[in-house]
Design a protein around this motif. Structure first.
Motif, PDB file in Angstrom:
ATOM      1  N   SER A   2     -37.538  -2.634 -32.219  1.00  0.00           N
ATOM      2  CA  SER A   2     -38.202  -1.796 -31.403  1.00  0.00           C
ATOM      3  C   SER A   2     -39.377  -2.559 -30.708  1.00  0.00           C
ATOM      4  O   SER A   2     -39.927  -3.725 -30.771  1.00  0.00           O
ATOM      5  N   ARG A  33     -38.044 -14.477 -24.039  1.00  0.00           N
ATOM      6  CA  ARG A  33     -36.493 -15.016 -24.618  1.00  0.00           C
ATOM      7  C   ARG A  33     -36.790 -15.171 -26.167  1.00  0.00           C
ATOM      8  O   ARG A  33     -35.575 -15.085 -26.764  1.00  0.00           O
ATOM      9  N   ASP A  36     -37.114 -11.152 -27.573  1.00  0.00           N
ATOM     10  CA  ASP A  36     -36.626  -9.995 -26.936  1.00  0.00           C
ATOM     11  C   ASP A  36     -35.128 -10.121 -27.976  1.00  0.00           C
ATOM     12  O   ASP A  36     -34.428 -11.028 -27.997  1.00  0.00           O
ATOM     13  N   PRO A  37     -35.017  -8.920 -28.647  1.00  0.00           N
ATOM     14  CA  PRO A  37     -33.958  -8.959 -29.291  1.00  0.00           C
ATOM     15  C   PRO A  37     -32.501  -9.082 -28.700  1.00  0.00           C
ATOM     16  O   PRO A  37     -31.466  -9.552 -29.268  1.00  0.00           O
ATOM     17  N   GLU A  38     -32.298  -8.818 -27.500  1.00  0.00           N
ATOM     18  CA  GLU A  38     -31.130  -8.805 -26.591  1.00  0.00           C
ATOM     19  C   GLU A  38     -30.742 -10.435 -26.080  1.00  0.00           C
ATOM     20  O   GLU A  38     -30.086 -10.579 -25.357  1.00  0.00           O
ATOM     21  N   SER A  39     -31.785 -11.219 -26.271  1.00  0.00           N
ATOM     22  CA  SER A  39     -31.623 -12.555 -25.643  1.00  0.00           C
ATOM     23  C   SER A  39     -30.848 -13.569 -26.507  1.00  0.00           C
ATOM     24  O   SER A  39     -30.207 -14.320 -25.848  1.00  0.00           O
ATOM     25  N   GLY A  40     -30.497 -13.068 -27.667  1.00  0.00           N
ATOM     26  CA  GLY A  40     -29.522 -13.937 -28.307  1.00  0.00           C
ATOM     27  C   GLY A  40     -30.244 -15.146 -29.050  1.00  0.00           C
ATOM     28  O   GLY A  40     -29.828 -16.076 -29.698  1.00  0.00           O
TER      29      GLY A  40
END
Length: 181
Positions: A2, A33, A36-40
């Motif tokens: 979160s 980057r 961010d958990p969505e950056s990979g």
């Protein structure tokens, strides 16, 4: 994961805590980057429940405050504002770098100029900032010896530098002799 997750950082041996939303508040930054958990991308390595950040903790504290409040809050122990700019540049925060370089104390910073590779000249960031071209040059990292290279004849550049300092044209004696004779 979160945005309100508490993140513990071990920055140069000092533990700092913040939220994930603070670390990703500037989406273009390396910190965003990293966290961010969505950056990979994988964030920094963890040890004892904290992400390891191999950087100056005083400088990083300034960066965290910038991400939180968009204000530079320098601790009294930190005398080298240029170090903060270096760390901010590393983490991809150009807005902070530019803000630091316009701070009054840095505007009075004495800079060394390497003119044509032959002559050293000195001026302040404030004086050089009067010229958009020289201001842009000083926003970039200096040469390895800390000086800024000016590709210009030293006598000619001295005229420019004196004009920026005094707002009048002062010709060197060699130029005046050439005109009179």
């Amino acid at each position: 994961m979160s945005l309100t997750d508490l993140i513990i950082l071990d920055v140069g041996g000092r533990r700092l805590s913040t939220t994930r939303s603070t670390l990703i508040s500037r989406p273009e930054s390396a910190l965003a980057r990293m966290f961010d958990p969505e950056s990979g991308l994988e964030p920094a390595k963890m040890a004892d429940g904290a992400y390891l950040m191999d950087t100056n903790p005083d400088c990083f504290q300034v960066i965290l405050d910038w991400l939180r409040f968009s204000k530079v809050m320098l601790p009294s122990s930190l005398k080298d504002y240029g170090a903060v700019a270096t760390v901010a540049d590393f983490y991809g925060l150009p807005d902070l770098v530019q803000h630091i370089k316009t701070m009054p104390l840095l505007l009075d910073e004495k800079l060394t100029l390497d003119v044509d590779g032959k002559t050293k000249m000195y001026s302040t960031r404030r004086t050089l900032s009067k010229s958009p071209l020289l201001k842009e040059m000083c926003a970039k990292p200096p040469q390895a010896d800390g000086s800024y290279f000016i590709d210009c004849d030293p006598d000619h550049f001295l005229i420019v530098l004196n004009f920026l300092r005094d707002n009048i044209i002062i010709l060197p004696e060699t130029a005046v002799k050439g005109i009179i004779s």
